[in-house]
Design a protein around this motif. Structure first.
Motif, PDB file in Angstrom:
ATOM      1  N   GLU A  57     -15.156  -3.056 -42.037  1.00  0.00           N
ATOM      2  CA  GLU A  57     -14.028  -2.533 -42.871  1.00  0.00           C
ATOM      3  C   GLU A  57     -14.092  -2.889 -44.370  1.00  0.00           C
ATOM      4  OE1 GLU A  57     -10.088  -3.193 -41.040  1.00  0.00           O
ATOM      5  OE2 GLU A  57     -10.733  -1.832 -39.256  1.00  0.00           O
ATOM      6  N   SER A 106     -11.611   2.845 -45.121  1.00  0.00           N
ATOM      7  CA  SER A 106     -12.341   1.530 -44.614  1.00  0.00           C
ATOM      8  C   SER A 106     -11.716   1.352 -43.386  1.00  0.00           C
ATOM      9  CB  SER A 106     -11.953   0.365 -45.566  1.00  0.00           C
ATOM     10  OG  SER A 106     -10.592  -0.018 -45.631  1.00  0.00           O
ATOM     11  N   LYS A 107     -10.262   1.593 -43.099  1.00  0.00           N
ATOM     12  CA  LYS A 107      -9.688   1.322 -41.655  1.00  0.00           C
ATOM     13  C   LYS A 107     -10.266   2.220 -40.786  1.00  0.00           C
ATOM     14  CE  LYS A 107      -6.546  -1.310 -39.434  1.00  0.00           C
ATOM     15  NZ  LYS A 107      -7.021  -2.462 -39.338  1.00  0.00           N
ATOM     16  N   GLY A 110     -14.389   1.949 -40.098  1.00  0.00           N
ATOM     17  CA  GLY A 110     -14.946   0.629 -39.671  1.00  0.00           C
ATOM     18  C   GLY A 110     -15.389   0.652 -38.063  1.00  0.00           C
TER      19      GLY A 110
END
Length: 205
Positions: A57, A106-107, A110
């Motif tokens: 992430e 990113s969360k 990931g």
């Protein structure tokens, strides 16, 4: 607020900061190489075996921040409201918009793995603005057709929009933000973004 799954994967490859600069001429081939390089790095990153999720992430966040022109897109998606904002509102909005995008994607991205990425064509919108067409294949799911709009400013490429299955992510976001502004005003949009950011754990920068 942002569209999910297929659009999320596309947003990863946007990696959608604006500073004043002179646009430079760039070839379609160079734009395609730029997008291909980002795509290959992204998929290598996501397919790493044994890398902890939080590290993936964090790497996604860095790739987004480096290659996605968040300030330019942030200004575009609020349309004419940008000109009516005060300086403090503009600063607060852009800070929250950038952080929301970075934390959200990113969360969300990931944990992705198994995708493949291929350039399928490129066309020029102007001397410094090109659209790179790609196909993203996913295990057990139909492929995604995504086109990336690339601009070259001060010798650096940035992706400023992506069309997923023919639908512009930036135009879609502009419509969604416009609806919030119409109902709640600019301060309402800023507060909505602040609430969204507070719900998503921050990753290392």
């Amino acid at each position: 607020m942002f569209r999910r799954i297929g659009a999320s994967l596309a947003m990863l490859l946007l990696m959608f900061l604006m500073t004043p600069g002179i646009a430079i001429a760039a070839s379609p081939e160079d734009a395609a190489k730029f997008v291909n390089g980002i795509g290959q790095r992204a998929f290598q990153m996501l397919n790493q075996q044994g890398l902890p999720l939080d590290q993936k992430e964090a790497q996604v966040r860095t790739l987004l921040a480096d290659n996605f022109d968040l300030k330019l897109i942030g200004r575009y998606v609020v349309g004419q409201s940008w000109r009516t904002m005060g300086e403090e509102q503009q600063e607060a909005y852009l800070t929250l918009f950038e952080e929301y995008v970075l934390r959200t994607y990113s969360k969300r991205l990931g944990g992705y793995s198994g995708q493949q990425f291929q350039i399928s064509g490129v066309k020029s919108a102007s001397a410094e603005d090109h659209v790179v067409a790609t196909t993203i294949t996913r295990p057990g799911a139909p492929p995604i057709e995504a086109s990336w709009r690339v601009q070259a400013k001060t010798a650096q490429y940035k992706i400023v929009d992506v069309m997923v299955q023919g639908v512009s992510m930036v135009v879609t976001q502009r419509s969604e933000f416009g609806a919030v502004i119409q109902r709640q005003g600019v301060d309402g949009l800023i507060e909505t973004l602040r609430m969204q950011v507070s719900k998503i754990p921050a990753q290392a920068k």
